[in-house]
Design a protein around this motif. Structure first.
Motif, short mmCIF file in Angstrom:
data_model
loop_
_atom_site.label_atom_id
_atom_site.label_comp_id
_atom_site.label_asym_id
_atom_site.label_seq_id
_atom_site.Cartn_x
_atom_site.Cartn_y
_atom_site.Cartn_z
N SER A 139 35.92 -0.47 42.65
CA SER A 139 36.14 -1.83 43.12
C SER A 139 35.08 -2.18 44.17
N GLY A 141 35.53 -3.04 47.25
CA GLY A 141 35.83 -2.38 48.51
C GLY A 141 35.45 -0.91 48.50
N LEU A 168 34.00 -9.57 50.15
CA LEU A 168 35.27 -9.01 49.71
C LEU A 168 36.42 -10.00 49.91
N THR A 172 41.29 -6.81 51.09
CA THR A 172 40.38 -5.65 51.09
C THR A 172 39.57 -5.64 52.37
N LYS A 175 41.63 -4.29 55.24
CA LYS A 175 41.80 -2.84 55.13
C LYS A 175 40.53 -2.10 55.56
#
Length: 251
Positions: A139, A141, A168, A172, A175
């Motif tokens: 992905s 991220g 992003l 994401t 995080k």
């Protein structure tokens, strides 16, 4: 690597030539950054944030003033200064392990030392299980995590981050901001983040440097004393976000 020392940015100005005319991008930037600090730089588009990072990493030597690291003028790139861009810039034909190992291409370490460093930093960013994967299998991220691992793998004293989470999605991004805060605390290195996201700047930074519109000049340096680990809902964080936004909105 050990700490490269204090960063002194002294009266730095930068111009480009556009259509045979000078375009002033930075004017009289002065800032001292101490080892282990997390500095966030915010400003409107075109204020010279990314240009300042290019000068710090040593990609551009055509400027006025001085940038000193540990008392020595920055002359070209160095293993002591890593950089992570908004786009991960991973090579699609290499595995994640091989991409991270590129950060050690100029290192004098042995093969065993390099292998151990790659493994440690993939673990640091939570990608130990994806070392044999290719970038297209990750992905966005996760790809940025790999880019951060590549920037850190040779243990630089300074990591420069040029809007690393800008592409992003919001969840994401949040995080990875948490992850970056954890990594910075574990690695204990100097980090300088350029971002247009005021909340991100305040959440991560020890100090937030607010640049005025072009030519970029330091309008205000805002200290962030909130204890870590931080929460976005913390009253002090929210108040500082509003304060910094206010400076950016001022004429």
């Amino acid at each position: 690597m050990g700490s490269p020392g204090v960063i002194n940015i002294r009266d730095v100005s930068k111009k480009y030539v556009v259509k045979d005319k000078p375009l002033e991008v930075l004017r009289g930037i002065g800032l001292t950054i101490h080892p282990g600090e997390f500095i966030s730089v915010v400003g409107t588009s075109g204020c010279g944030k990314s240009t300042l990072l290019r000068l710090l990493v040593g990609l551009d030597a055509d400027y006025e003033g001085d940038i000193l690291v540990g008392g020595a003028r920055v002359e070209g790139t160095s293993l002591d200064r890593g950089i992570v861009f908004q786009e991960h810039r991973l090579f699609p034909w290499l595995t994640i392990e091989q991409n991270v190992a590129l950060g050690l291409e100029s290192s004098a370490w042995t093969h065993a030392e390099k292998t151990r460093a790659v493994d440690e930093h993939l673990e640091l960013v939570g990608l130990s299980g994806f070392k044999r994967a290719y970038p297209h299998q990750l992905s966005g991220g996760m790809a940025q995590r790999a880019a951060i691992a590549r920037g850190l793998v040779n243990r630089p004293g300074i990591l420069l981050l040029d809007e690393p989470f800008g592409a992003l999605d919001a969840l994401t991004r949040a995080k990875l901001q948490q992850e970056l805060q954890r990594i910075w605390q574990e690695e204990q290195i100097t980090m300088i983040l350029v971002t247009h996201d005021v909340e991100e700047a305040v959440f991560l930074g020890d100090r937030v440097v607010v640049l005025e519109p072009r030519p970029g000049r330091i309008k205000r340096v805002v200290p962030v004393s909130a204890p870590r680990p931080r929460s976005r809902t913390d009253h002090e964080i929210k108040a500082l976000v509003d304060e910094v936004r206010g400076y950016l909105l001022e004429a």
